[in-house]
Design an enzyme around this catalytic site. Structure first.
Site, mmCIF file in Angstrom:
data_model
loop_
_atom_site.group_PDB
_atom_site.id
_atom_site.type_symbol
_atom_site.label_atom_id
_atom_site.label_comp_id
_atom_site.label_asym_id
_atom_site.label_seq_id
_atom_site.Cartn_x
_atom_site.Cartn_y
_atom_site.Cartn_z
ATOM 1 N N ARG A 49 26.081 33.438 52.478
ATOM 2 C CA ARG A 49 27.241 34.413 52.506
ATOM 3 C C ARG A 49 28.383 33.508 51.929
ATOM 4 O O ARG A 49 29.083 34.151 51.204
ATOM 5 C CB ARG A 49 27.511 34.917 53.906
ATOM 6 N N TYR A 101 42.204 53.945 38.191
ATOM 7 C CA TYR A 101 40.708 54.164 38.406
ATOM 8 C C TYR A 101 40.855 55.063 39.973
ATOM 9 O O TYR A 101 41.409 54.535 40.870
ATOM 10 C CB TYR A 101 39.953 53.083 38.498
ATOM 11 N N ASP A 173 42.817 44.684 36.385
ATOM 12 C CA ASP A 173 41.501 45.333 36.527
ATOM 13 C C ASP A 173 41.168 45.294 34.794
ATOM 14 O O ASP A 173 41.640 46.073 34.086
ATOM 15 C CB ASP A 173 41.396 46.681 37.043
ATOM 16 N N LYS A 198 29.771 47.512 35.204
ATOM 17 C CA LYS A 198 30.129 48.149 33.961
ATOM 18 C C LYS A 198 29.693 47.209 32.705
ATOM 19 O O LYS A 198 28.649 46.807 32.653
ATOM 20 C CB LYS A 198 31.436 48.637 33.610
HETATM 21 C C1 LIG Z 1 33.810 51.467 37.994
HETATM 22 C C2 LIG Z 1 35.242 50.917 38.225
HETATM 23 C C3 LIG Z 1 35.876 50.313 39.479
HETATM 24 C C4 LIG Z 1 34.996 50.385 40.729
HETATM 25 O O1 LIG Z 1 33.892 49.473 40.492
HETATM 26 P P1 LIG Z 1 32.581 49.607 41.294
HETATM 27 O O2 LIG Z 1 31.528 48.751 40.962
HETATM 28 O O3 LIG Z 1 31.901 50.930 40.933
HETATM 29 O O4 LIG Z 1 32.963 49.624 42.472
HETATM 30 C C5 LIG Z 1 36.973 49.595 39.456
HETATM 31 N N1 LIG Z 1 37.905 49.807 38.250
HETATM 32 C C6 LIG Z 1 37.468 50.454 36.918
HETATM 33 C C7 LIG Z 1 38.390 50.625 35.694
HETATM 34 C C8 LIG Z 1 36.027 50.965 37.128
HETATM 35 O O5 LIG Z 1 35.571 51.526 35.785
#
Ligand SMILES: *Cc1c(COP(=O)(O)O)cnc(C)c1O
Length: 384
Positions: A49, A101, A173, A198
């Protein structure tokens, strides 16, 4: 040697790192625990962990790509964003984009309802609104650009500087562009977060996330919380993500080229009202885009002429675009934000955010562009 390019760094990450076998590809370490050399000495690794060799390789590669000083891999993009909130004390204020988001919006809102933080959602493209928000004494400013699904752009450098001036940490982000198109730490941010789900993994087969900080001290605080709260990612996910990430620059190049062609096609189509894509010369924030992005990326959206039903029909006629949320994979995905990704928003909030019923979002994939265009063409024709 001069500083290596992202492409070289990604392709070489962890290659030939295991002297015990001479393996070219990095091994997958699944052990949950590691032997201590003696009772007083911990080895480099002691418990999974806290630190795992496979996860550590992915962390280091991403830290290098974002020009950070340290970071951690966690279980999802949302885990990465929630991890940042551990830096705040009860009732500290976070400023977040009004069009962030949906998952982030929900997280901030519900943490605030628990009195864990306070949140103020602001249109960060509106400088007056931003100034007013900064005057409230935030401890953290959360940035997300390009926005989802309308590809609005905000000035990272300016917002990070404003945050610093009032003593707030800035978090960006960077999921929509990935580090091969935008580097928020270079623009003055303190922390970058990604949904590795992504573009970074890029193959729609892992859910994961990461945080990367601009100082070792900040990275250590985040890693401490990731270990403390048990947010760190699993080794197999890290191993898959390392494998997926090898082709990130190549994927982004191809997907971006496809997106450029598709945006031009849609712009000139008489059944389309409006196209939102950072690569279009008439994008309202074109100047900021040139300054802070090394390319427009491969996400776009457009408004089709017609109502919700026309939009649904159009989506049904497509064969090459999978109807699904998420983005950044090799395959093209399409969705209708009003009833899919943004269905949780009240209709009035959606209207305010500019998300219309006839809006369609595409994550442009790596298929041959001519095939994608002819699929779109056919779907338009079948509406008539
Ligand atoms: C998908 C996404 C998230 C969240 O990510 P997860 O891996 O689904 O928890 C956060 N910010 C943006 C811009 C995203 O496209």
């Amino acid at each position: 040697m001069t500083k290596k390019s992202d492409q070289t760094r990604i392709v070489q990450a962890g290659i030939g790192m295991d002297p015990s076998t001479g393996a070219v590809a990095p091994p997958l370490h699944t052990s949950s625990t590691f032997i201590w050399p003696d009772c007083e000495t911990k080895g480099q690794f002691d418990y999974g962990r806290t630190k795992n060799p496979t996860r550590e390789l992915l962390t280091n590669s991403l830290v290098e790509l974002e020009n950070g000083k340290g970071g951690e891999i966690v279980n999802s993009g949302m885990a990465a964003i929630d991890l940042c909130l551990n830096l705040l004390n009860a009732e500290d204020l976070i400023i977040a984009p009004h069009d962030c988001y949906g998952g982030s919006h929900r997280l901030f809102t519900h943490r605030a309802l628990q009195n864990r933080i306070r949140v103020e959602f602001v249109d960060q493209g509106d400088e007056n609104a931003l100034q007013a928000a900064m005057a409230l004494g935030p401890k953290m400013v959360f940035i997300e650009t390009p926005s989802n699904p309308l590809m609005r752009i905000v000035d990272i450098q300016m917002i990070a500087a404003m945050a610093r001036e009032v003593g707030a940490l800035s978090v960006c982000d960077n999921t929509f562009l990935s580090p091969v198109r935008q580097k928020p730490l270079d623009l003055g941010c303190d922390i970058v977060v990604h949904s590795n789900t992504k573009y970074i993994n890029g193959h729609s087969d892992v859910v994961g996330g990461c945080i990367i900080a601009n100082t070792a001290e900040l990275a250590e605080r985040l890693r401490w919380w990731a270990n403390c709260a048990g947010l760190t990612g699993g080794p197999f996910d890290a191993w898959l993500t390392i494998r997926g990430m090898r082709t990130l620059p190549a994927r982004m190049d191809i997907q971006e080229d496809n997106a450029r062609v598709m945006a031009a096609f849609l712009t000139s189509h008489d059944q389309v009202d409006r196209v939102y894509y950072p690569g279009l010369a008439n994008h309202p924030q074109a100047q900021i885009i040139r300054r802070q992005q090394s390319g427009p990326g491969a996400m776009l959206s457009f408004e089709i002429k017609g109502e919700l039903s026309t939009t649904k029909d159009f989506l049904c006629h497509l064969e090459l675009f999978s109807l699904a949320a998420s983005l950044g994979g090799t395959e093209s995905l399409i969705c209708q934000p009003a009833i899919m990704t943004h269905a949780g928003m009240a209709p009035e909030a959606r209207r305010k955010a500019g998300i219309k019923d006839n809006l369609i979002r595409i994550s442009v994939g790596m298929e041959k562009i001519n095939d994608l265009i002819s699929d779109l063409e056919t779907a338009f024709e079948r509406l008539e």
